[in-house]
Design a protein around this motif. Structure first.
Motif, mmCIF file in Angstrom:
data_model
loop_
_atom_site.group_PDB
_atom_site.id
_atom_site.type_symbol
_atom_site.label_atom_id
_atom_site.label_comp_id
_atom_site.label_asym_id
_atom_site.label_seq_id
_atom_site.Cartn_x
_atom_site.Cartn_y
_atom_site.Cartn_z
ATOM 1 N N ALA A 28 0.738 -1.095 0.012
ATOM 2 C CA ALA A 28 0.007 0.077 0.017
ATOM 3 C C ALA A 28 0.705 1.152 -0.226
ATOM 4 C CB ALA A 28 -0.933 -0.083 1.248
ATOM 5 N N PHE A 29 1.886 1.204 0.457
ATOM 6 C CA PHE A 29 2.723 2.558 0.798
ATOM 7 C C PHE A 29 4.114 2.623 -0.136
ATOM 8 C CE2 PHE A 29 0.104 2.763 4.444
ATOM 9 C CZ PHE A 29 -0.351 4.092 4.699
ATOM 10 N N THR A 30 4.238 1.390 -0.748
ATOM 11 C CA THR A 30 5.570 1.274 -1.451
ATOM 12 C C THR A 30 5.162 1.311 -3.013
ATOM 13 O OG1 THR A 30 6.327 -0.031 0.238
ATOM 14 C CG2 THR A 30 7.745 0.050 -1.927
ATOM 15 N N PHE A 31 4.013 0.388 -3.409
ATOM 16 C CA PHE A 31 3.547 0.022 -4.839
ATOM 17 C C PHE A 31 2.204 0.878 -4.951
ATOM 18 C CE2 PHE A 31 6.353 -3.211 -3.942
ATOM 19 C CZ PHE A 31 7.626 -2.906 -4.865
ATOM 20 N N GLN A 32 2.035 2.159 -4.739
ATOM 21 C CA GLN A 32 0.833 2.815 -4.752
ATOM 22 C C GLN A 32 -0.123 2.589 -5.933
ATOM 23 O OE1 GLN A 32 0.809 6.643 -2.708
ATOM 24 N NE2 GLN A 32 2.828 6.220 -1.531
ATOM 25 N N SER A 33 0.702 2.338 -6.877
ATOM 26 C CA SER A 33 -0.139 2.568 -8.189
ATOM 27 C C SER A 33 -1.136 1.007 -8.344
ATOM 28 C CB SER A 33 0.957 2.449 -9.482
ATOM 29 O OG SER A 33 1.721 1.257 -9.439
ATOM 30 N N PHE A 34 -0.618 -0.023 -7.746
ATOM 31 C CA PHE A 34 -1.478 -1.141 -7.689
ATOM 32 C C PHE A 34 -1.617 -1.785 -6.488
ATOM 33 C CE2 PHE A 34 2.942 -2.628 -8.245
ATOM 34 C CZ PHE A 34 3.093 -3.857 -7.513
ATOM 35 N N TRP A 35 -1.870 -0.755 -5.290
ATOM 36 C CA TRP A 35 -2.260 -1.478 -4.040
ATOM 37 C C TRP A 35 -3.485 -2.022 -3.876
ATOM 38 C CZ3 TRP A 35 -5.954 0.111 -0.416
ATOM 39 C CH2 TRP A 35 -6.356 1.685 -0.588
ATOM 40 N N VAL A 36 -4.526 -1.342 -4.802
ATOM 41 C CA VAL A 36 -5.679 -1.904 -4.677
ATOM 42 C C VAL A 36 -5.958 -3.216 -5.322
ATOM 43 C CG1 VAL A 36 -8.210 -1.525 -5.723
ATOM 44 C CG2 VAL A 36 -7.013 0.391 -4.734
ATOM 45 N N ASP A 37 -5.370 -3.512 -6.319
ATOM 46 C CA ASP A 37 -5.203 -4.780 -7.064
ATOM 47 C C ASP A 37 -4.523 -5.928 -6.065
ATOM 48 O OD1 ASP A 37 -5.001 -4.028 -10.441
ATOM 49 O OD2 ASP A 37 -4.428 -2.362 -9.048
ATOM 50 N N PHE A 38 -3.610 -5.287 -5.376
ATOM 51 C CA PHE A 38 -3.062 -6.510 -4.477
ATOM 52 C C PHE A 38 -4.039 -6.737 -3.216
ATOM 53 C CE2 PHE A 38 -0.587 -7.638 -0.363
ATOM 54 C CZ PHE A 38 0.064 -8.483 -0.984
ATOM 55 N N LYS A 39 -4.650 -5.535 -2.702
ATOM 56 C CA LYS A 39 -5.747 -5.718 -1.759
ATOM 57 C C LYS A 39 -6.889 -6.733 -2.021
ATOM 58 C CE LYS A 39 -8.928 -2.857 0.672
ATOM 59 N NZ LYS A 39 -8.340 -2.820 2.044
ATOM 60 N N VAL A 40 -7.108 -6.610 -3.150
ATOM 61 C CA VAL A 40 -8.304 -7.565 -3.637
ATOM 62 C C VAL A 40 -7.657 -9.143 -3.970
ATOM 63 C CG1 VAL A 40 -10.185 -8.119 -5.268
ATOM 64 C CG2 VAL A 40 -9.637 -5.819 -4.502
ATOM 65 N N PHE A 41 -6.811 -9.112 -5.105
ATOM 66 C CA PHE A 41 -6.402 -10.281 -5.614
ATOM 67 C C PHE A 41 -5.227 -10.920 -4.948
ATOM 68 C CE2 PHE A 41 -8.661 -8.080 -9.250
ATOM 69 C CZ PHE A 41 -9.388 -9.059 -9.389
ATOM 70 N N GLY A 42 -4.347 -10.092 -4.225
ATOM 71 C CA GLY A 42 -3.274 -10.639 -3.417
ATOM 72 C C GLY A 42 -3.864 -11.295 -2.280
ATOM 73 N N SER A 43 -4.646 -10.562 -1.446
ATOM 74 C CA SER A 43 -5.377 -10.992 -0.211
ATOM 75 C C SER A 43 -6.249 -12.213 -0.646
ATOM 76 C CB SER A 43 -6.346 -10.077 0.259
ATOM 77 O OG SER A 43 -5.538 -9.050 0.888
ATOM 78 N N LEU A 44 -6.898 -12.334 -1.562
ATOM 79 C CA LEU A 44 -7.621 -13.731 -1.960
ATOM 80 C C LEU A 44 -6.785 -14.833 -2.514
ATOM 81 C CD1 LEU A 44 -10.390 -14.971 -2.637
ATOM 82 C CD2 LEU A 44 -10.082 -13.813 -4.960
ATOM 83 N N GLY A 45 -5.715 -14.449 -3.010
ATOM 84 C CA GLY A 45 -4.693 -15.315 -3.318
ATOM 85 C C GLY A 45 -3.847 -16.015 -2.166
ATOM 86 N N MET A 46 -3.676 -15.026 -1.313
ATOM 87 C CA MET A 46 -2.916 -15.677 -0.010
ATOM 88 C C MET A 46 -3.948 -16.742 0.727
ATOM 89 S SD MET A 46 -0.459 -12.576 1.228
ATOM 90 C CE MET A 46 -1.686 -11.396 1.021
ATOM 91 N N THR A 47 -5.010 -15.958 0.891
ATOM 92 C CA THR A 47 -6.118 -17.024 1.649
ATOM 93 C C THR A 47 -6.231 -18.162 0.875
ATOM 94 O OG1 THR A 47 -7.337 -14.741 2.203
ATOM 95 C CG2 THR A 47 -8.472 -17.069 2.592
ATOM 96 N N VAL A 48 -6.607 -18.424 -0.425
ATOM 97 C CA VAL A 48 -6.479 -19.508 -0.988
ATOM 98 C C VAL A 48 -5.373 -20.638 -0.670
ATOM 99 C CG1 VAL A 48 -6.993 -20.635 -3.212
ATOM 100 C CG2 VAL A 48 -8.187 -18.747 -2.772
ATOM 101 N N LEU A 49 -4.187 -20.039 -0.830
ATOM 102 C CA LEU A 49 -3.041 -20.774 -0.825
ATOM 103 C C LEU A 49 -3.019 -21.258 0.788
ATOM 104 C CD1 LEU A 49 -0.445 -18.900 -3.102
ATOM 105 C CD2 LEU A 49 -1.211 -20.829 -3.495
ATOM 106 N N PHE A 50 -3.200 -20.460 1.569
ATOM 107 C CA PHE A 50 -3.206 -20.883 2.923
ATOM 108 C C PHE A 50 -4.157 -21.919 3.329
ATOM 109 C CE2 PHE A 50 -4.080 -20.730 7.410
ATOM 110 C CZ PHE A 50 -2.886 -20.711 7.867
ATOM 111 N N LEU A 51 -5.400 -21.828 2.618
ATOM 112 C CA LEU A 51 -6.537 -22.704 2.849
ATOM 113 C C LEU A 51 -5.969 -23.951 2.410
ATOM 114 C CD1 LEU A 51 -9.671 -20.540 2.798
ATOM 115 C CD2 LEU A 51 -8.667 -21.810 4.615
ATOM 116 N N VAL A 52 -5.538 -24.094 1.244
ATOM 117 C CA VAL A 52 -5.123 -25.270 0.498
ATOM 118 C C VAL A 52 -4.083 -25.807 1.366
ATOM 119 C CG1 VAL A 52 -3.978 -26.508 -1.486
ATOM 120 C CG2 VAL A 52 -5.756 -24.458 -1.840
#
Length: 198
Positions: A152-176
């Motif tokens: 959010a504070f380092t790559f501000q141009s795509f923090w929203v993309d990470f907030k949505v898909f990064g968080s979703l991806g991390m959650t899926v990988l962890f649950l698997v």
């Protein structure tokens, strides 16, 4: 399933954020749609609707859902009130770290770690396995919070993309990963249960 219900407002937030700003007429009022601030308004409204429906149908919300809803209302409202996206950038780290604190606290408060309280009705596992699983969730939430804050504070141009898909991806990988870990211990548990009861 419930983990993915939490992503519905986030996906709507992402869609509106990505729209080119435009003015639309809503009940005789001009409303700007597109960009961070209208997306924040959609995030707040959709969170209230999603969790409101869950509350009506289930007659309750889980503590994690209350925390997510309150954080959305607080950080989203501050973002709109002060017209600064900085508040919203702190939402994911704070929520993740509060979850981590809850899991940490369960090692010292009560007779069961938090993950066992959540999943214990469905699974029979040795206490050592529950403890390791609880520690894994602590590490997951700490990592997710730190990753969200860093992006959010380092790559501000795509923090929203990470907030949505990064968080979703991390959650899926962890649950698997959790599923693979549990399947191994469930098999061991099934074959060893009669011996442990003697």
């Amino acid at each position: 399933m419930k983990q993915f219900i939490d992503f519905i407002p986030l996906l709507l937030f992402f869609i509106v954020y990505k729209l080119d700003p435009r003015v639309i007429d809503v009940a005789g009022h001009d409303v700007t749609l597109g960009g961070i601030f209208s997306a924040t308004g959609v995030l707040i409204a959709s969170s209230v609707v999603v969790y409101g429906i869950l509350f009506i149908t289930q007659r309750k919300l889980e503590k994690s859902q209350w925390l997510t809803l309150v954080a959305c209302l607080v950080f989203g409202s501050l973002t709109l009130a002060f017209h600064s996206e900085t508040f919203l950038k702190w939402k994911a780290p704070v929520v993740n770290w509060l979850f981590a604190l809850a899991f940490i606290g369960s090692h010292f408060i009560g007779d069961r770690v938090l993950i066992k309280r959540i999943m214990g009705h469905a699974l029979q596992l040795p206490d050592a396995v529950w403890t390791r699983l609880n520690v894994a969730w602590i590490c997951f939430f700490i990592f997710c919070g730190a990753a969200n804050l860093f992006v959010a504070f380092t790559f501000q141009s795509f923090w929203v993309d990470f907030k949505v898909f990064g968080s979703l991806g991390m959650t899926v990988l962890f649950l698997v990963g959790q599923g693979i870990y549990l399947s191994r211990h469930l098999h061991d548990s099934d074959t060893s249960t009669p011996k442990t009861e003697d």
